[in-house]
Motif scaffolding. Structure first.
Motif, mmCIF file in Angstrom:
data_model
loop_
_atom_site.group_PDB
_atom_site.id
_atom_site.type_symbol
_atom_site.label_atom_id
_atom_site.label_comp_id
_atom_site.label_asym_id
_atom_site.label_seq_id
_atom_site.Cartn_x
_atom_site.Cartn_y
_atom_site.Cartn_z
ATOM 1 N N ARG A 83 22.029 -4.983 -21.731
ATOM 2 C CA ARG A 83 21.511 -3.906 -21.833
ATOM 3 C C ARG A 83 22.563 -2.649 -22.507
ATOM 4 O O ARG A 83 23.654 -3.199 -22.451
ATOM 5 C CB ARG A 83 20.585 -3.322 -20.951
ATOM 6 C CG ARG A 83 19.874 -4.421 -20.145
ATOM 7 C CD ARG A 83 18.022 -4.408 -21.107
ATOM 8 N NE ARG A 83 17.048 -4.832 -20.579
ATOM 9 C CZ ARG A 83 16.062 -5.658 -21.111
ATOM 10 N NH1 ARG A 83 15.632 -4.360 -21.920
ATOM 11 N NH2 ARG A 83 15.636 -5.785 -20.414
ATOM 12 N N GLU A 84 22.123 -1.841 -22.898
ATOM 13 C CA GLU A 84 23.806 -0.880 -23.542
ATOM 14 C C GLU A 84 24.582 -0.078 -21.585
ATOM 15 O O GLU A 84 24.229 -0.382 -20.966
ATOM 16 C CB GLU A 84 22.530 0.541 -23.446
ATOM 17 C CG GLU A 84 23.503 2.078 -23.802
ATOM 18 C CD GLU A 84 22.391 2.936 -23.946
ATOM 19 O OE1 GLU A 84 21.510 3.448 -23.898
ATOM 20 O OE2 GLU A 84 23.121 4.366 -24.560
ATOM 21 N N THR A 110 25.489 -1.393 -27.528
ATOM 22 C CA THR A 110 24.881 0.238 -26.962
ATOM 23 C C THR A 110 23.095 -0.073 -27.107
ATOM 24 O O THR A 110 23.170 0.850 -26.701
ATOM 25 C CB THR A 110 25.715 0.986 -28.100
ATOM 26 O OG1 THR A 110 25.908 0.131 -29.485
ATOM 27 C CG2 THR A 110 27.648 0.809 -28.024
ATOM 28 N N SER A 111 22.657 -1.539 -27.672
ATOM 29 C CA SER A 111 21.523 -1.960 -27.375
ATOM 30 C C SER A 111 21.296 -2.739 -27.237
ATOM 31 O O SER A 111 22.002 -3.327 -27.624
ATOM 32 C CB SER A 111 21.326 -1.233 -28.652
ATOM 33 O OG SER A 111 20.987 0.110 -29.061
ATOM 34 N N HIS A 128 22.723 6.389 -28.566
ATOM 35 C CA HIS A 128 22.771 5.470 -28.021
ATOM 36 C C HIS A 128 24.120 4.755 -28.684
ATOM 37 O O HIS A 128 25.203 4.287 -28.519
ATOM 38 C CB HIS A 128 21.729 4.582 -27.886
ATOM 39 C CG HIS A 128 20.632 4.680 -27.175
ATOM 40 N ND1 HIS A 128 20.328 4.804 -26.029
ATOM 41 C CD2 HIS A 128 19.837 5.576 -27.303
ATOM 42 C CE1 HIS A 128 19.558 5.710 -24.860
ATOM 43 N NE2 HIS A 128 19.114 6.588 -26.335
ATOM 44 N N ASP A 129 24.134 4.141 -30.478
ATOM 45 C CA ASP A 129 25.096 3.603 -30.746
ATOM 46 C C ASP A 129 25.792 4.376 -31.844
ATOM 47 O O ASP A 129 26.801 4.138 -32.290
ATOM 48 C CB ASP A 129 23.714 2.721 -31.550
ATOM 49 C CG ASP A 129 22.691 1.806 -31.264
ATOM 50 O OD1 ASP A 129 23.385 0.886 -30.323
ATOM 51 O OD2 ASP A 129 21.653 2.248 -31.758
#
Lengths: 379, 123
Positions: free
Chosen positions: A308-309, A324-325, A251-252
Motif C-alpha cells: 500500500r501507499e 504512492t498507490s 497520493h501519487d
C-alpha cells in the motif's frame, strides 16, 4: 480489528451530503467520509463492481468534484498565466487535462479544462476544490468571473457498454456517437439540460455527465434501469484507476512532486514548454531538459499480499523509493502498485523489492497501464 | 462448545484447552472482498490485544488482535489459497488460528452470542 487505511478521513469536519445521498443509501451503499462528503465506497462489493465496469457499464457519483466556470475579458491569457495549458489549440467542444502548480512546480491539483462558448469549464478534485478556488481567485484578474456550480451534480458512466446505455437517453443536435475521447457537448436527458464529456477515470470508454443536482436522482434511476448499468462505489473507482495507471491527487502527486517526475509532461502543453510563463515554469522546464532524479513507475508484485501507499521500495539493501498507490488488481488477480523510484531503477523489467510489515516482496517495474485503455477515438 | 465474541468482531470457540479464532460475519461484511490473510507463526506467544493477523481487503489492511493471551498452535492452511473463505464462511471454514488459553479469566470478560448481537445492532 482496526483499519490502517492511509486515506485522509476528514473526521473533524462536518460532512456534507451529496445530492444522491439518499439514493445511495436506498441502494445499500456503505457510506464513508471522503473529501468532506459522505460517499458510497461500495454497494455489492468492490471486486464485483470492478469487474462489472470492465465488462458492462458502471455509474459513479462524482458530485464531490468541483465544477467551475471561468469567463471575462482576456480569459485565455489570464488562464495561461495560471495553468501550463495552450488554449490557442483548445477548440470549442474539446477537453484537456491540465495541472495547477505552485511557484516551485509542485502539484496543487490536476484538472480538466473544456472550452465552452466564451468560457472555460473546469473540473477539479473534491478534496482540493476550496483551495483551488482560492488559488484561482487570487491569481486571476478581478475582471475574470469564477462561478462555482455547486448546484450541479456530476455522474460518470464508464465501461464498454456505457455508450449503448447512454445513447438511449441523451438527445442532442448530433448523436452521442459523434463524441470521441476528450470531446464534450450539450445534450438533454429526460428533458434536463446536461453536458456530456467522453472521458473518465477507469481506462474504459465512458462519459462524465454534468447535470442539475435536483435531476440527479431521476437521471441516475433512468441509467440504472438499463440492463448494462449498475451503481459503482469509490472502492472500485480506485482499483479501476490504479489498473489504468492513472494518478490520484494527494497520493501519487502532491506539492512535493513535480509533474515531470510523475510522467505528466503531457499536462504541460508544447508551446508552454518552450515559452514558460506559468507557475513553476523554471523548475518544470529545467526538469524537461535535464531530467529528474526519480520517476513514477508501475510495479507488479509477486504473491497475493498488496503493498500500500507508504511501503518502501528497495534494490538490494538500497532504499530507492516508496509506493504512492497500491492494491489488488481484480483484472490481473494480483497485487499492483505505483511508486516513485530512483531513475537508475526505473526501467521496465527491473527487479526490486517492496517492504510490507518487514516482509520483502519481489516486485518488477512494469509498463502502465496495467490493463489497456479502451478509449473511443472514433471508428 | 461455548462461543465468545470480542468488541473487535472476533469469535472464539473453546474446545478443551484450545481456542479457535476467526472474525465475525459482520466484520467480513465491513471489510469487503478479502484478498490476503497474514497469519501468525505457529509457536508464537501473543498477549491479549496484541497484533495477531492482518486482513487485506481490496481497499485496505486491517489488524486482527489476539482476543486472549496464548500460544499459536495452528493456522488455517486453506486461507493461503483461498482468502475469500473469510467472506464466504467467516464463522466456520474461514477460521484464522488456534491458540492455547493462558488465562481462563480473559474469556469471562468476553461477550456471548446474544450480547454480541446486541452490540452489533447498536452500531
Amino acid at each position: 480489528m482496526s483499519d490502517h487505511d492511509t486515506e485522509e478521513h476528514l473526521e473533524d469536519l462536518p460532512l456534507d451530503a451529496l445530492p444522491l445521498d439518499a439514493w445511495h443509501r436506498a441502494r445499500g451503499a456503505r457510506m464513508v467520509p471522503f473529501a468532506g462528503y459522505d460517499m458510497p465506497i461500495q454497494y455489492e462489493g468492490i471486486i464485483a463492481e470492478h469487474n462489472w465496469t470492465r465488462t458492462n457499464a458502471g455509474l459513479f457519483d462524482v458530485s464531490h468534484m468541483g465544477q467551475l466556470l471561468l469567463s471575462g475579458p482576456g480569459l485565455d491569457a489570464a488562464v495561461e498565466a495560471v495553468l501550463p495549458i495552450d488554449l490557442s489549440t483548445l477548440k470549442l467542444g474539446q477537453q484537456r487535462y491540465s495541472l495547477l502548480l505552485d511557484e516551485d512546480g509542485g502539484v496543487l491539483d490536476d484538472l480538466m479544462v473544456s472550452r465552452w462558448p466564451d468560457a472555460l469549464y473546469l473540473v477539479v478534485n473534491g478534496a482540493t476544490k476550496w483551495d483551488d478556488i482560492g488559488t484561482l481567485r487570487e491569481a486571476l484578474p478581478d475582471a475574470i468571473t469564477l462561478n462555482h456550480f455547486d448546484d450541479r451534480a456530476l455522474l460518470a458512466l464508464q465501461g464498454p457498454k456505457a455508450a449503448d446505455a447512454l445513447a438511449r437517453h441523451a438527445q442532442g443536435e448530433y448523436p452521442l456517437s459523434a463524441l470521441t475521447f476528450m470531446r464534450f457537448g450539450r445534450f438533454t436527458i429526460a428533458g434536463h439540460d446536461v453536458t456530456i464529456a467522453r472521458a473518465g477515470y477507469t481506462g474504459e470508454d465512458g462519459f462524465e455527465i454534468s447535470l442539475p443536482a435536483e435531476a440527479a436522482a431521476e437521471i441516475a434511476d433512468l441509467l440504472c434501469a438499463e440492463p448494462e448499468v449498475q451503481p459503482i462505489g469509490l472502492g472500485a473507482r480506485d482499483s479501476l484507476r490504479l489498473e489504468a495507471g492513472l494518478p490520484l491527487y494527494g497520493h501519487d502527486m502532491t506539492p512535493e512532486t513535480s509533474p515531470i517526475e510523475a510522467g505528466l509532461i503531457f499536462g504541460i502543453n508544447k508551446r508552454r514548454r518552450a515559452e514558460g510563463g506559468f507557475p513553476g515554469a523554471d523548475r518544470i522546464i529545467r526538469e524537461i531538459n535535464d531530467g529528474t532524479t526519480r520517476k513514477w513507475v508501475g510495479l507488479k508484485i509477486e504473491g497475493r499480499l498488496p503493498a500500500r501507499e507508504g511501503a518502501e521500495v528497495f534494490a538490494g539493501s538500497d532504499h530507492i523509493g516508496a509506493v504512492t498507490s497500491g492494491g489488488f488488481s481484480p483484472t490481473l488477480g494480483a497485487p499492483i502498485a505505483m511508486a516513485y523510484v530512483a531513475n537508475s531503477h526505473a526501467a521496465p523489467g527491473t527487479a526490486l523489492e517492496v517492504d510490507v510489515r518487514g516482509k520483502r516482496l519481489a516486485a518488477t517495474v512494469s509498463p502502465t497501464p496495467f490493463v489497456p485503455h479502451r478509449y473511443f477515438r472514433g471508428s | 462448545m461455548p462461543r465468545y465474541y470480542t468488541d473487535e468482531h472476533e469469535w472464539i470457540d473453546v474446545e478443551d484447552d484450545i481456542a479457535t479464532v476467526g472474525i465475525t460475519d459482520y466484520a467480513q461484511g465491513q471489510l469487503g472482498d478479502i484478498v490476503f490473510v497474514e497469519l501468525p507463526e505457529v509457536g508464537a506467544m501473543i498477549e491479549q490485544g496484541k497484533d495477531a493477523a492482518v486482513v487485506e481487503s481490496v481497499k485496505a489492511a486491517s489488524d486482527v488482535y489476539a482476543p486472549i493471551t496464548g500460544e499459536i498452535t495452528e493456522v488455517n492452511p486453506a486461507l493461503e489459497d483461498d482468502p475469500a473463505l473469510v467472506n464466504s464462511s467467516p464463522e466456520e471454514d474461514g477460521w484464522f488460528f488456534k491458540m492455547t488459553i493462558a488465562a481462563e479469566a480473559e474469556l469471562d470478560a468476553l461477550m456471548d452470542e446474544e450480547a454480541y448481537k446486541a452490540f452489533v445492532d447498536a452500531l
